[in-house]
Design a protein around this motif. Sequence first.
Motif, short mmCIF file in Angstrom:
data_model
loop_
_atom_site.label_atom_id
_atom_site.label_comp_id
_atom_site.label_asym_id
_atom_site.label_seq_id
_atom_site.Cartn_x
_atom_site.Cartn_y
_atom_site.Cartn_z
N GLN A 133 -23.83 -33.36 -32.09
CA GLN A 133 -25.00 -34.12 -31.65
C GLN A 133 -25.03 -34.40 -30.15
OE1 GLN A 133 -25.67 -36.49 -35.89
NE2 GLN A 133 -25.13 -37.67 -34.07
N SER A 134 -23.99 -33.98 -29.42
CA SER A 134 -23.90 -34.23 -27.98
C SER A 134 -24.04 -35.71 -27.66
CB SER A 134 -24.97 -33.42 -27.22
OG SER A 134 -24.77 -32.05 -27.40
N ASP A 135 -23.35 -36.54 -28.47
CA ASP A 135 -23.39 -37.97 -28.24
C ASP A 135 -21.96 -38.50 -28.12
OD1 ASP A 135 -22.43 -37.93 -30.82
OD2 ASP A 135 -24.19 -38.84 -31.74
N ASP A 136 -21.78 -39.79 -28.39
CA ASP A 136 -20.45 -40.40 -28.23
C ASP A 136 -19.58 -40.27 -29.47
OD1 ASP A 136 -21.66 -42.14 -29.99
OD2 ASP A 136 -21.52 -43.90 -28.68
N LEU A 137 -20.02 -39.51 -30.46
CA LEU A 137 -19.29 -39.23 -31.70
C LEU A 137 -19.16 -40.44 -32.62
CD1 LEU A 137 -16.42 -36.84 -30.48
CD2 LEU A 137 -18.79 -36.31 -31.08
N GLY A 138 -20.01 -41.46 -32.39
CA GLY A 138 -19.98 -42.63 -33.25
C GLY A 138 -20.36 -42.31 -34.68
N ALA A 169 -10.77 -36.10 -29.47
CA ALA A 169 -11.99 -35.81 -28.70
C ALA A 169 -12.37 -36.97 -27.79
CB ALA A 169 -13.15 -35.50 -29.65
N LEU A 170 -11.99 -38.19 -28.18
CA LEU A 170 -12.34 -39.39 -27.42
C LEU A 170 -11.22 -39.84 -26.49
CD1 LEU A 170 -14.14 -41.39 -30.26
CD2 LEU A 170 -15.21 -40.16 -28.37
N GLY A 171 -10.15 -39.05 -26.40
CA GLY A 171 -9.06 -39.40 -25.49
C GLY A 171 -8.11 -40.43 -26.05
N ARG A 172 -7.85 -40.35 -27.37
CA ARG A 172 -6.94 -41.31 -28.00
C ARG A 172 -5.83 -40.57 -28.75
NH1 ARG A 172 -12.12 -44.47 -29.21
NH2 ARG A 172 -12.10 -43.58 -31.33
N GLN A 370 -15.18 -43.12 -22.98
CA GLN A 370 -15.58 -44.51 -22.74
C GLN A 370 -14.47 -45.50 -23.07
OE1 GLN A 370 -19.62 -45.55 -24.14
NE2 GLN A 370 -19.97 -43.37 -24.47
N ASP A 371 -13.59 -45.13 -23.99
CA ASP A 371 -12.51 -46.03 -24.39
C ASP A 371 -11.24 -45.24 -24.60
OD1 ASP A 371 -11.19 -48.34 -25.18
OD2 ASP A 371 -11.81 -48.15 -27.28
N GLU A 379 -6.97 -39.98 -15.10
CA GLU A 379 -7.88 -38.82 -15.15
C GLU A 379 -9.33 -39.27 -15.22
OE1 GLU A 379 -6.91 -35.56 -18.00
OE2 GLU A 379 -8.86 -36.08 -18.87
N VAL A 380 -9.61 -40.28 -16.02
CA VAL A 380 -10.98 -40.78 -16.16
C VAL A 380 -11.46 -41.40 -14.85
CG1 VAL A 380 -12.45 -42.45 -17.37
CG2 VAL A 380 -10.75 -41.12 -18.65
#
Length: 391
Positions: A133-138, A169-172, A370-371, A379-380
């Motif tokens: 969806q090209s979004d924040d994966l929520g 994917a969210l950097g966690r 974002q988190d 890096e962010v």
Amino acid sequence: YRKIVAGYPDDLDAQLQLGETLFHFNPLRGRSIVEAQTAFDQMLKFDGANAAALDHEVDIAQVSGQARLIPTYAARYARLAGGETMDALPIRWADAWARNDKAAREALFPELERAAAEHWYSLQHTVVRALWQSDDLGDAMRLATMASGSPDADQQAEALDLQATIDLALGRPDAAREKLDAAARIAPKRKTVLYRQFWPSTLDFLPRERRLLRRDLEGVRKIADPDWRTPYIAGAIAIRLDDNAAAQAAISELEEAVADGSGARDAARALRARLAHSRHDDAAAMTALEEQELEIPFSKLQYYYRLGEPYLRIELNPFEGERLQNSFDFYDTHAAIWFAPIARLRARQLESVDREAARRQYERYLQLRQDPEPSLAPEVAEARRRLQLLQ
């Protein structure tokens, strides 16, 4: 198949097989699934009720920015499926997304929650739709969490793998490792689940925490009745640890292995490319990748989609970056792991040649960061700084 359809464009089986071949094998070759669209279009001209072609047309429309096409395909698929069935849930989700109908998407969640127990693979496929969806994966994480509601232990483990994929994917990465370890405890006899525990340590774009790398190198070697994945994962980790002897031993073991067409040999070449790149010998890295045969049986493709090292190829050849980036858009659930790293890599490459394109890539990267966990914070921060310079 191309020769057949050139002479006999109404040969439906050949059109379908051409489309399926391009759709499933293109990512392995570093090419986009969109190249299959023409074959599926031709197929539907003669057989507008072919479920496989309709499903793939929705896939292609979603990843290629052709959302306007999805409602038509979805309506045809619904008629074919006999209404709003659980089989059709992934298509119905894509339809609601394409129409930007958030209420319709929200209304599907109760059905999707029931699907966790009754029709788990429809829920899994819907997670993939949400990843695109090209979004924040929520939405994707919400759906993946629902997938843990299955009563089946193997599916519970797969649900944790989905959630770990989204964490990566969210950097966690630490959160992802916790879920992958939990999956291995739930399904300790599933070799694929066991191997996935150690996969994050092979990812070059994650920070190198040597303690974790050593732990995973030791752990993957303890898997009982190992297959080609043991030397492949061990070799990739050894390269990140600068352990040349262990890396060379893994490459030699793969070169002698027999598995899935050219799979083991190509895995050895992939490691040779990584090893050469770690030594700053990019010419040797490219040579190793160009020697790959990539002749993989269809039934085994799920294990080899990234064997061609498209991320490394983008580093080595920025001029092929757009094509290779597009090859990551695939229904494979793990593709999302590369969305942010590739966006950051492409942004750096584009800064001096197309500032607007670089800006879009940085924005996508930051949307997915974002988190992040503390290990990715420097890096962010650097990406934010570089984006500001492009404004």
